[in-house]
Design an enzyme around this catalytic site. Structure first.
Site, PDB file in Angstrom:
ATOM      1  N   HIS A   1       0.703  -1.137  -0.095  1.00  0.00           N
ATOM      2  CA  HIS A   1      -0.054  -0.015   0.014  1.00  0.00           C
ATOM      3  C   HIS A   1       0.863   1.087   0.081  1.00  0.00           C
ATOM      4  CE1 HIS A   1      -3.107   2.819   1.210  1.00  0.00           C
ATOM      5  NE2 HIS A   1      -3.957   1.955   0.812  1.00  0.00           N
TER       6      HIS A   1
ATOM      7  N   ASP B   1      -7.980  -5.526   0.346  1.00  0.00           N
ATOM      8  CA  ASP B   1      -8.383  -6.379  -0.798  1.00  0.00           C
ATOM      9  C   ASP B   1      -7.975  -7.777  -0.783  1.00  0.00           C
ATOM     10  OD1 ASP B   1      -9.570  -4.164  -1.931  1.00  0.00           O
ATOM     11  OD2 ASP B   1      -7.738  -3.611  -2.784  1.00  0.00           O
TER      12      ASP B   1
HETATM   13  N1  ACO Z   1       4.090  -7.548  -4.815  1.00  0.00           N
HETATM   14  C1  ACO Z   1       5.300  -7.597  -5.056  1.00  0.00           C
HETATM   15  N2  ACO Z   1       6.245  -6.510  -4.873  1.00  0.00           N
HETATM   16  C2  ACO Z   1       5.774  -5.382  -4.311  1.00  0.00           C
HETATM   17  C3  ACO Z   1       4.425  -5.063  -4.246  1.00  0.00           C
HETATM   18  C4  ACO Z   1       3.448  -6.646  -4.303  1.00  0.00           C
HETATM   19  N3  ACO Z   1       2.183  -6.322  -4.172  1.00  0.00           N
HETATM   20  N4  ACO Z   1       3.983  -4.000  -3.897  1.00  0.00           N
HETATM   21  C5  ACO Z   1       5.083  -3.115  -3.952  1.00  0.00           C
HETATM   22  N5  ACO Z   1       6.078  -3.986  -4.237  1.00  0.00           N
HETATM   23  C6  ACO Z   1       7.784  -3.866  -4.339  1.00  0.00           C
HETATM   24  C7  ACO Z   1       8.075  -2.796  -5.370  1.00  0.00           C
HETATM   25  O1  ACO Z   1       8.260  -3.732  -6.427  1.00  0.00           O
HETATM   26  C8  ACO Z   1       9.058  -2.105  -4.904  1.00  0.00           C
HETATM   27  O2  ACO Z   1      10.282  -3.026  -4.926  1.00  0.00           O
HETATM   28  P1  ACO Z   1      11.972  -2.341  -5.139  1.00  0.00           P
HETATM   29  O3  ACO Z   1      11.753  -1.281  -4.080  1.00  0.00           O
HETATM   30  O4  ACO Z   1      12.633  -3.654  -5.093  1.00  0.00           O
HETATM   31  O5  ACO Z   1      11.607  -1.709  -6.436  1.00  0.00           O
HETATM   32  C9  ACO Z   1       8.809  -1.767  -3.394  1.00  0.00           C
HETATM   33  O6  ACO Z   1       7.793  -2.984  -3.094  1.00  0.00           O
HETATM   34  C10 ACO Z   1       8.084  -0.470  -3.129  1.00  0.00           C
HETATM   35  O7  ACO Z   1       7.022  -0.470  -4.312  1.00  0.00           O
HETATM   36  P2  ACO Z   1       6.225   0.825  -4.671  1.00  0.00           P
HETATM   37  O8  ACO Z   1       5.730   0.394  -5.914  1.00  0.00           O
HETATM   38  O9  ACO Z   1       7.370   1.764  -4.654  1.00  0.00           O
HETATM   39  O10 ACO Z   1       5.172   1.093  -3.894  1.00  0.00           O
HETATM   40  P3  ACO Z   1       3.744   2.011  -4.181  1.00  0.00           P
HETATM   41  O11 ACO Z   1       3.411   2.809  -2.908  1.00  0.00           O
HETATM   42  O12 ACO Z   1       4.093   2.808  -5.329  1.00  0.00           O
HETATM   43  O13 ACO Z   1       2.709   1.241  -4.675  1.00  0.00           O
HETATM   44  C11 ACO Z   1       0.705  -0.344  -4.612  1.00  0.00           C
HETATM   45  C12 ACO Z   1       1.689   0.689  -3.846  1.00  0.00           C
HETATM   46  C13 ACO Z   1       0.303   0.300  -5.965  1.00  0.00           C
HETATM   47  C14 ACO Z   1      -0.543  -0.762  -3.786  1.00  0.00           C
HETATM   48  C15 ACO Z   1       1.578  -1.711  -4.883  1.00  0.00           C
HETATM   49  O14 ACO Z   1       1.871  -2.189  -3.667  1.00  0.00           O
HETATM   50  C16 ACO Z   1       0.778  -2.631  -5.446  1.00  0.00           C
HETATM   51  O15 ACO Z   1       0.721  -2.678  -6.751  1.00  0.00           O
HETATM   52  N6  ACO Z   1       0.232  -3.831  -4.775  1.00  0.00           N
HETATM   53  C17 ACO Z   1      -0.550  -4.602  -5.325  1.00  0.00           C
HETATM   54  C18 ACO Z   1      -1.938  -4.102  -6.205  1.00  0.00           C
HETATM   55  C19 ACO Z   1      -3.194  -3.768  -4.778  1.00  0.00           C
HETATM   56  O16 ACO Z   1      -2.990  -4.982  -3.979  1.00  0.00           O
HETATM   57  N7  ACO Z   1      -3.439  -2.591  -4.719  1.00  0.00           N
HETATM   58  C20 ACO Z   1      -4.561  -2.244  -3.607  1.00  0.00           C
HETATM   59  C21 ACO Z   1      -4.245  -1.099  -3.062  1.00  0.00           C
HETATM   60  S1  ACO Z   1      -5.422  -0.806  -1.580  1.00  0.00           S
HETATM   61  C22 ACO Z   1      -6.510  -0.142  -2.217  1.00  0.00           C
HETATM   62  O17 ACO Z   1      -6.734   0.296  -3.113  1.00  0.00           O
HETATM   63  C23 ACO Z   1      -7.888  -0.265  -1.284  1.00  0.00           C
END
Ligand code: ACO
Length: 435
Positions: A311, A369
């Site tokens: 998140h 979720d």
């Molecule tokens: N699975 C694997 N790796 C992940 C995930 C994931 N779900 N989420 C983040 N990471 C990793 C990234 O690859 C990144 O790794 P790195 O530092 O080695 O490059 C690190 O964790 C940080 O991630 P960011 O993308 O910078 O985090 P951001 O805050 O931009 O993204 C997001 C948040 C979009 C929710 C992301 O975690 C994601 O795509 N999760 C899956 C989708 C999801 O469940 N969304 C629901 C959000 S809650 C809602 O809307 C109610």
């Protein structure tokens, strides 16, 4: 918002400019530096794609402390609202009005919302224009936007009474529209609302009654739906809420603004994640396949993410996920589905991910979720409608934030700027001289 005694000073290493900027304190959470004079004083913009360090507005509705895993609606912890805070309409009242209703206010509010549950009879023709296999979110973007064509008497955004009526209409009619989208997709007749039922029970009735068989209200399942709605009701300045605010900043009507919010929510990185999380579980198929799947998630080139994990704001367990996990157990027990293979798979995946260095070091925890899909599936809601349920719940948050924005004296049309990296000015060459 109060002025801090401390000021921020920006100075450039070449000595070309220096600017002192005020710092404001909120009631809780990080202070903000007021950069509004930056461009005038320095000719420079700030650069913050994804708004990682930008507060776009001031708000008194919802507060999140992502490090603590805390979520407050108008100051009340989500755990208390979900367990002791009454039903979803109480949360709606709180978000809209700032305080929980007393008994009389609650009765009046429920009565008002209930009187607006029907949609204009002609709305059905919009539904009939869609293909039966249209995604419900596409149907909702269209039909919620279309509400503006029917309710001209509540479109004057400068009239507080009009804003109030639109807010009530949206909260009251969203369940009807979501249920109509579902009924249309399966070829069953639309079911009219029943105003003797609670908000959530009426939604279940419109989803699952047919002319041949009424829906029998199951209190455990209705409570579970109510909890899903409470947990998703608002979440501060997320992507869809910011979309609603940006659309509304131009003076667009509330139905159009909420349609814009629904469009944004549809994306898999936002509201589409519950649908994506369930599809992911189905794809993994069995506990034995988890290690291979986790290896793919860790491989940056695979593009695979663990949906329902991570998140932007919570860098701790999402407090909504804990509550949804509880609801998951309650619903599966009620329905005798304790051994549901998908739930078992989700539990195994969660355990492995919470112990794995990749997820631990990145502070990736399950979000709401991860569980809400399993609960909704058990309630009989099809996967493609999950994000529609999220939109139904979030409508009150969107509309409360929209109303707050319209009444904010500091409100201006949202107009971000850019760091331009394209070609500078050049002349149009004749066609035979182009490469
Ligand atoms: N699975 C694997 N790796 C992940 C995930 C994931 N779900 N989420 C983040 N990471 C990793 C990234 O690859 C990144 O790794 P790195 O530092 O080695 O490059 C690190 O964790 C940080 O991630 P960011 O993308 O910078 O985090 P951001 O805050 O931009 O993204 C997001 C948040 C979009 C929710 C992301 O975690 C994601 O795509 N999760 C899956 C989708 C999801 O469940 N969304 C629901 C959000 S809650 C809602 O809307 C109610």
């Amino acid at each position: 918002m109060t002025n801090s005694e401390t000021k921020a000073t920006l100075s450039f290493s070449d000595g070309s400019a220096s600017l002192e900027m005020p710092i404001y304190k909120g009631s809780v959470g990080p202070d903000v530096i007021d950069i509004r004079k930056l461009y005038g004083a320095t000719g420079m913009f700030t650069y913050d794609p994804g708004f990682m360090s930008t507060a776009a507005c001031n708000s008194s509705i919802t507060y999140i402390d992502g490090d603590k895993g805390e979520l407050l609606y108008r100051g009340y912890p989500i755990e208390q609202l979900a367990v002791n805070g009454g039903d979803f309409l109480e949360t709606c009242y709180l978000l809209l009005n700032g305080e929980l209703p007393n008994a009389t206010q609650k009765t009046e509010f429920v009565d008002t919302v209930t009187k607006h549950t029907m949609v204009h009879e002609q709305m059905q023709f919009f539904f009939r224009g869609f293909r039966r296999d249209a995604h419900p979110m596409s149907v909702l973007v269209g039909t919620v936007g279309a509400l503006a064509s029917f309710y001209h008497d509540s479109l004057d955004i400068n009239d507080p009474h009009h804003r109030e009526v639109s807010a009530i209409r949206l909260i009251a009619k969203m369940p009807t529209l979501v249920a109509m989208a579902y009924k249309y997709s399966i070829g069953q007749p639309f079911v009219y609302p029943r105003n003797d039922l609670s908000y959530s029970a009426n939604f279940m009735h419109m989803m699952f009654s047919t002319p041949c068989e009424p829906y029998k209200v199951n209190e455990v399942l209705v409570r579970a739906l109510d909890r899903i709605l409470i947990l998703h009701a608002d979440h501060e300045q997320n992507a869809s809420t910011s979309t609603v605010r940006l659309a509304g900043s131009s003076g667009a009507n509330p139905f159009a603004c909420i349609a814009a919010g629904i469009a944004c929510l549809w994306g898999p990185a936002h509201g589409g994640a519950n649908e994506a999380a369930l599809s992911m579980l189905e794809e993994i198929g069995s506990v034995d396949n988890i290690p291979e799947f986790i290896a793919q998630v860790k491989d940056k080139n695979s593009g695979v993410k663990l949906m329902g994990f991570g998140h932007r704001v919570y860098k701790n367990y999402d407090p909504r996920a804990k509550l949804m996990r509880e609801t998951c157990y309650e619903v599966l027990n009620e329905l005798g589905l304790q051994d549901d293979p998908l739930f078992k798979l989700a539990m195994a995946l969660e355990k492995i991910a919470l112990e794995d260095e990749y997820f631990v070091s990145r502070k990736l925890y399950p979000n709401v979720d991860f569980y809400s899909g399993i609960v909704q599936r058990a309630l009989g809601i099809p996967t493609s409608l999950f994000t529609g349920i999220f939109a139904l719940a979030r409508t009150v948050g969107w509309i409360a934030q929209w109303k707050e924005m319209i009444s904010d004296p500091e409100q201006k049309i949202g107009r971000p700027r850019q760091l331009f990296v394209g070609s500078p000015k050049r002349d149009v060459p004749p066609i035979d001289q182009r490469g």
